[in-house]
Design a protein around this motif. Structure first.
Motif, PDB file in Angstrom:
ATOM      1  N   LEU A 120      26.573   6.383  16.452  1.00 29.66           N
ATOM      2  CA  LEU A 120      26.937   6.216  17.867  1.00 29.66           C
ATOM      3  C   LEU A 120      25.976   6.918  18.815  1.00 29.66           C
ATOM      4  CD1 LEU A 120      30.784   6.704  17.507  1.00 29.66           C
ATOM      5  CD2 LEU A 120      29.598   4.556  18.065  1.00 29.66           C
ATOM      6  N   GLY A 121      24.972   7.599  18.269  1.00 25.10           N
ATOM      7  CA  GLY A 121      24.021   8.299  19.116  1.00 25.10           C
ATOM      8  C   GLY A 121      24.546   9.614  19.633  1.00 25.10           C
ATOM      9  N   LEU A 122      25.621  10.116  19.042  1.00 22.24           N
ATOM     10  CA  LEU A 122      26.208  11.370  19.487  1.00 22.24           C
ATOM     11  C   LEU A 122      25.666  12.563  18.712  1.00 22.24           C
ATOM     12  CD1 LEU A 122      29.848  10.078  19.947  1.00 22.24           C
ATOM     13  CD2 LEU A 122      28.222  10.676  21.744  1.00 22.24           C
ATOM     14  N   ILE A 123      24.843  12.288  17.719  1.00 24.83           N
ATOM     15  CA  ILE A 123      24.005  13.294  17.076  1.00 24.83           C
ATOM     16  C   ILE A 123      22.593  12.782  17.270  1.00 24.83           C
ATOM     17  CG2 ILE A 123      23.295  14.327  14.893  1.00 24.83           C
ATOM     18  CD1 ILE A 123      26.186  14.095  13.963  1.00 24.83           C
ATOM     19  N   LYS A 124      21.878  13.373  18.207  1.00 23.61           N
ATOM     20  CA  LYS A 124      20.602  12.790  18.631  1.00 23.61           C
ATOM     21  C   LYS A 124      19.482  13.003  17.639  1.00 23.61           C
ATOM     22  CE  LYS A 124      20.531  14.964  22.463  1.00 23.61           C
ATOM     23  NZ  LYS A 124      20.094  15.496  23.771  1.00 23.61           N
ATOM     24  N   ASP A 125      19.500  14.184  16.995  1.00 23.48           N
ATOM     25  CA  ASP A 125      18.407  14.529  16.091  1.00 23.48           C
ATOM     26  C   ASP A 125      19.024  15.090  14.816  1.00 23.48           C
ATOM     27  OD1 ASP A 125      16.347  15.669  14.672  1.00 23.48           O
ATOM     28  OD2 ASP A 125      15.386  16.565  16.407  1.00 23.48           O
ATOM     29  N   SER A 126      18.774  14.425  13.708  1.00 17.48           N
ATOM     30  CA  SER A 126      19.442  14.831  12.470  1.00 17.48           C
ATOM     31  C   SER A 126      19.047  16.233  12.027  1.00 17.48           C
ATOM     32  CB  SER A 126      19.123  13.832  11.354  1.00 17.48           C
ATOM     33  OG  SER A 126      17.742  13.835  11.070  1.00 17.48           O
ATOM     34  N   PHE A 161      26.021  19.951  39.249  1.00 16.16           N
ATOM     35  CA  PHE A 161      27.288  19.239  39.050  1.00 16.16           C
ATOM     36  C   PHE A 161      28.193  20.091  38.182  1.00 16.16           C
ATOM     37  CE2 PHE A 161      29.928  15.664  37.298  1.00 16.16           C
ATOM     38  CZ  PHE A 161      30.385  15.187  38.525  1.00 16.16           C
ATOM     39  N   GLY A 162      29.184  20.671  38.802  1.00  9.46           N
ATOM     40  CA  GLY A 162      30.088  21.538  38.053  1.00  9.46           C
ATOM     41  C   GLY A 162      29.512  22.897  37.745  1.00  9.46           C
ATOM     42  N   GLY A 163      28.394  23.241  38.386  1.00  8.59           N
ATOM     43  CA  GLY A 163      27.807  24.568  38.223  1.00  8.59           C
ATOM     44  C   GLY A 163      27.153  24.814  36.885  1.00  8.59           C
ATOM     45  N   ARG A 164      26.754  23.752  36.189  1.00  4.96           N
ATOM     46  CA  ARG A 164      26.117  23.941  34.885  1.00  4.96           C
ATOM     47  C   ARG A 164      25.307  22.713  34.515  1.00  4.96           C
ATOM     48  NH1 ARG A 164      30.015  22.816  29.866  1.00  4.96           N
ATOM     49  NH2 ARG A 164      27.926  22.406  29.057  1.00  4.96           N
ATOM     50  N   LYS A 165      24.461  22.854  33.505  1.00  5.58           N
ATOM     51  CA  LYS A 165      23.756  21.717  32.918  1.00  5.58           C
ATOM     52  C   LYS A 165      24.669  21.068  31.893  1.00  5.58           C
ATOM     53  CE  LYS A 165      19.354  24.227  33.205  1.00  5.58           C
ATOM     54  NZ  LYS A 165      18.212  24.760  32.428  1.00  5.58           N
ATOM     55  N   TRP A 166      24.440  19.766  31.638  1.00  2.71           N
ATOM     56  CA  TRP A 166      25.280  19.050  30.672  1.00  2.71           C
ATOM     57  C   TRP A 166      24.414  18.463  29.562  1.00  2.71           C
ATOM     58  CZ3 TRP A 166      30.362  19.683  31.043  1.00  2.71           C
ATOM     59  CH2 TRP A 166      30.882  20.092  32.283  1.00  2.71           C
ATOM     60  N   PRO A 167      24.778  18.698  28.298  1.00  4.41           N
ATOM     61  CA  PRO A 167      24.012  18.115  27.183  1.00  4.41           C
ATOM     62  C   PRO A 167      24.044  16.586  27.231  1.00  4.41           C
ATOM     63  CG  PRO A 167      25.529  19.827  26.412  1.00  4.41           C
ATOM     64  CD  PRO A 167      25.894  19.539  27.829  1.00  4.41           C
ATOM     65  N   GLY A 168      22.972  15.971  26.772  1.00  5.46           N
ATOM     66  CA  GLY A 168      22.887  14.518  26.800  1.00  5.46           C
ATOM     67  C   GLY A 168      23.994  13.830  26.032  1.00  5.46           C
ATOM     68  N   GLU A 169      24.399  14.407  24.876  1.00  4.40           N
ATOM     69  CA  GLU A 169      25.435  13.756  24.082  1.00  4.40           C
ATOM     70  C   GLU A 169      26.804  13.823  24.766  1.00  4.40           C
ATOM     71  OE1 GLU A 169      24.541  17.673  21.775  1.00  4.40           O
ATOM     72  OE2 GLU A 169      23.512  16.320  23.163  1.00  4.40           O
ATOM     73  N   VAL A 170      27.015  14.854  25.602  1.00  5.61           N
ATOM     74  CA  VAL A 170      28.262  14.946  26.364  1.00  5.61           C
ATOM     75  C   VAL A 170      28.281  13.873  27.459  1.00  5.61           C
ATOM     76  CG1 VAL A 170      29.594  16.391  27.954  1.00  5.61           C
ATOM     77  CG2 VAL A 170      28.648  17.381  25.858  1.00  5.61           C
ATOM     78  N   LEU A 171      27.163  13.709  28.144  1.00  2.12           N
ATOM     79  CA  LEU A 171      27.060  12.652  29.157  1.00  2.12           C
ATOM     80  C   LEU A 171      27.283  11.283  28.513  1.00  2.12           C
ATOM     81  CD1 LEU A 171      23.931  13.931  31.127  1.00  2.12           C
ATOM     82  CD2 LEU A 171      26.313  14.123  31.819  1.00  2.12           C
ATOM     83  N   ARG A 172      26.728  11.102  27.325  1.00  4.47           N
ATOM     84  CA  ARG A 172      26.860   9.818  26.623  1.00  4.47           C
ATOM     85  C   ARG A 172      28.324   9.535  26.285  1.00  4.47           C
ATOM     86  NH1 ARG A 172      23.381   6.551  23.679  1.00  4.47           N
ATOM     87  NH2 ARG A 172      24.267   5.410  21.938  1.00  4.47           N
ATOM     88  N   LEU A 173      28.997  10.530  25.698  1.00  4.02           N
ATOM     89  CA  LEU A 173      30.388  10.326  25.329  1.00  4.02           C
ATOM     90  C   LEU A 173      31.258  10.091  26.562  1.00  4.02           C
ATOM     91  CD1 LEU A 173      32.620  10.186  23.257  1.00  4.02           C
ATOM     92  CD2 LEU A 173      32.785  12.686  23.311  1.00  4.02           C
ATOM     93  N   ALA A 174      30.987  10.795  27.650  1.00  2.00           N
ATOM     94  CA  ALA A 174      31.758  10.599  28.877  1.00  2.00           C
ATOM     95  C   ALA A 174      31.663   9.157  29.360  1.00  2.00           C
ATOM     96  CB  ALA A 174      31.262  11.551  29.963  1.00  2.00           C
ATOM     97  N   MET A 175      30.509   8.525  29.153  1.00  2.00           N
ATOM     98  CA  MET A 175      30.330   7.129  29.546  1.00  2.00           C
ATOM     99  C   MET A 175      31.055   6.175  28.599  1.00  2.00           C
ATOM    100  SD  MET A 175      28.646   6.425  32.271  1.00  2.00           S
ATOM    101  CE  MET A 175      27.604   7.202  33.490  1.00  2.00           C
ATOM    102  N   ASP A 197      14.700  10.562  30.218  1.00  2.53           N
ATOM    103  CA  ASP A 197      16.112  10.778  30.524  1.00  2.53           C
ATOM    104  C   ASP A 197      17.024  10.000  29.581  1.00  2.53           C
ATOM    105  OD1 ASP A 197      15.454  12.483  32.590  1.00  2.53           O
ATOM    106  OD2 ASP A 197      15.707  10.995  34.170  1.00  2.53           O
ATOM    107  N   VAL A 198      16.718   8.718  29.366  1.00  4.87           N
ATOM    108  CA  VAL A 198      17.613   7.919  28.525  1.00  4.87           C
ATOM    109  C   VAL A 198      17.483   8.310  27.060  1.00  4.87           C
ATOM    110  CG1 VAL A 198      17.708   6.000  30.155  1.00  4.87           C
ATOM    111  CG2 VAL A 198      15.994   5.957  28.339  1.00  4.87           C
ATOM    112  N   ALA A 199      16.314   8.814  26.660  1.00 14.55           N
ATOM    113  CA  ALA A 199      16.186   9.335  25.293  1.00 14.55           C
ATOM    114  C   ALA A 199      17.064  10.572  25.118  1.00 14.55           C
ATOM    115  CB  ALA A 199      14.729   9.668  24.992  1.00 14.55           C
ATOM    116  N   ALA A 200      17.141  11.408  26.149  1.00 11.72           N
ATOM    117  CA  ALA A 200      17.988  12.604  26.097  1.00 11.72           C
ATOM    118  C   ALA A 200      19.461  12.245  26.010  1.00 11.72           C
ATOM    119  CB  ALA A 200      17.726  13.477  27.319  1.00 11.72           C
ATOM    120  N   LEU A 201      19.814  11.031  26.421  1.00  9.12           N
ATOM    121  CA  LEU A 201      21.192  10.560  26.318  1.00  9.12           C
ATOM    122  C   LEU A 201      21.479   9.917  24.963  1.00  9.12           C
ATOM    123  CD1 LEU A 201      21.683   8.946  29.861  1.00  9.12           C
ATOM    124  CD2 LEU A 201      22.352  11.228  29.087  1.00  9.12           C
TER     125      LEU A 201
END
Length: 497
Positions: free
Chosen positions: A398-404, A297-311, A110-114
């Motif tokens: 910043l970890g907002l691009i998880k995989d180059s 949550f909100g009727g959809r799945k959320w990408p890990g980078e979106v969850l990260r930025l929201a935090m 989970d935390v890797a996906a973030l």
């Protein structure tokens, strides 16, 4: 650059210039999960916050000069209860092993996906029982702990500075009605270092009988073993200041005869969901895994980078209201930032921040100014190659691009479309590009098509047909037509279906 790093120290309630004990080995410890259940979204915040700090320290001091330890608590009464509930037919130790392995593996995934980097060390409590026993023996020998009714307890009155982190006064605690006074304790605030285990509970042999450690002693033992008696930074959530971190300091300082356990203590703020404290009974309790993989949550799945930025959109010391609208805002902002980087090749996206970003984030992780900087850059990125490159590298840092290799919604697809579009048919798909890449380099395919067009102009039809046939034999079909405006012959390719 190191001279500019400032961090808010909970211990002194002030922002301080960070000076490592040893610049060749900067050491940070962060309290990790108790693995009895999947980590919830509140657990994600300290992982993300201290991952950003870890990245910054590695940038300043060098990747090989930072040691980051984040523990796994795999011995706890909650784990025992979950093991008995989920695996009632197994021996307890086997049931516990199943619970902790499953939840620890899920936590890492989970935390890797973030977008988080793995820590340098991820010690488990059960691998450090002897270290805990050794510290407890030292505390007893020095008069800071005592045995009573099968428990070993820390004597809070034996430490004059007890309460220095939380600023709680022992006398006020004793007078308060909330403190439960147990008969075997010398003082109401004394806490457990070791407790006896029944036959149905996990236990280890010790000088005080078969038992298991208290919660606080675990982190004192693991941090000392892997980082030393005194280290640079200790992090965790605001809820851990008291009693957990306060008691860690008491145990460690009294056992090691030091004035501090860590030079800087950092704590992130609380997370609420849609304006309320998370609660399963209220239906607003969400695990990281649920947000990533379900539509709860909100009727959809959320990408890990979106969850990260929201935090990260709120400064780490402030509380967060985690909501669908917050995630939508993060997603919109991230798309804007990434739009300019879509012209970059994956190999160009390396985690290398620009000086301005480092300057902002070095001021106690000031993400507000940092994100304003990214907003400004994104406005110029599409038109300026240098800014585009800086933007991509900032996002990677910043970890907002998880995989180059795949770092934006279908970015790799956009790149393929651009590379292959010269002679591709209008119905070209990215899957076609993947197929062609396995058959023939695109440059050679383009050259063959151009050579064939030249042969047709010269009326060398036999030679032109040989090229068409050779490509057809490997699954690539050439189609001839006329340009509507010029009337000239055009040729496109497509993958044979």
């Amino acid at each position: 650059m190191a001279e500019g790093l400032k961090l808010y120290n909970t211990l002194t309630r002030s922002k301080v210039d960070f000076t490592p004990i040893d610049p060749e080995n900067v050491r940070m410890y962060v309290c990790g999960p108790t693995v009895y259940d999947f980590a919830h979204i509140g657990n994600a915040r300290p992982v993300i916050v201290f991952d950003v700090l870890y990245r910054l320290l590695r940038h300043i001091y060098g990747e090989n000069h930072v040691t980051y330890a984040r523990n796994i608590t795999d011995v706890d009464d909650k784990i025992n209860a979950r093991a008995l509930r989920d695996f009632p037919d197994l021996p307890l130790n086997d049931a516990i092993a199943k619970v902790t392995q499953k939840t620890a593996d899920q936590f890492r995934a989970d935390v890797a996906a973030l977008g988080n980097l793995p820590p340098t060390i991820e010690p488990r409590a059960t691998d450090n029982i002897q270290q805990m026993i050794d510290i407890i023996k030292t505390l007893i020998a020095k008069g800071h702990a005592y045995v009573a009714e099968g428990e070993v307890l820390f004597d809070t009155r034996s430490m004059a500075a007890y309460g220095q982190l939380s600023k709680r006064n022992l006398d006020e605690q004793q007078a308060g009605a909330r403190i439960a006074v147990e008969a075997h304790k010398k003082h109401p605030g004394d806490f457990v270092l070791w407790k006896l285990s029944s036959r149905n509970e996990p236990g280890w042999d010790s000088p005080w009988g078969r038992g298991r450690p208290g919660w606080h002693i675990e982190c004192s033992a693991m941090s000392k073993r892997y980082l030393g008696e005194v280290f640079d930074i200790h992090g965790g959530g605001l809820d851990l200041i008291f009693p957990h971190h306060e008691n860690e300091i008491a145990q460690s300082c009294c056992a090691n005869d030091t004035s501090v356990m860590a030079n800087v203590w950092m704590h992130n703020g609380f997370v609420q969901v849609e304006g309320r404290k998370m609660s399963k009974s209220d239906g607003n309790f969400f695990t990281i895994n649920e947000l990533l993989d379900t539509e709860n949550f909100g009727g959809r799945k959320w990408p890990g980078e979106v969850l990260r930025l929201a935090m990260l959109m709120t400064h780490y010391r402030q509380p967060i209201d985690f909501s669908v609208s917050r995630l939508e805002e993060a997603e919109s902002r991230l798309k804007k930032w990434k739009r300019g980087t879509s012209l970059l090749l994956p190999k160009e996206i390396t985690p290398e921040p620009d000086d301005e970003l480092v300057g902002y984030i070095s001021d106690d992780l000031d993400t507000h100014k940092l994100f304003m900087h990214l907003d400004e850059l994104s406005g110029y990125a599409e038109k300026d190659e240098k800014i585009r490159l800086a933007m991509g590298r900032n996002l990677a840092f910043l970890g907002l691009i998880k995989d180059s290799s795949v770092y934006i919604n279908n970015l790799d697809n956009a790149i393929k479309r651009d590379r292959f579009k010269k002679y591709a048919s209008p119905t070209f798909t990215v899957e076609d590009a993947d197929t062609v890449e396995k058959i023939i380099p695109i440059a050679i395919l383009d050259d063959l098509i151009e050579k064939r067009l030249k042969l047709l102009k010269e009326k060398l039809f036999k030679e032109a047909d040989e090229i068409r046939k050779s490509l057809g034999d490997v699954g690539i079909q050439l189609n001839d037509g006329k340009d509507k405006e010029t009337g000239e012959r055009i040729t496109t390719w497509e993958v044979k279906r």
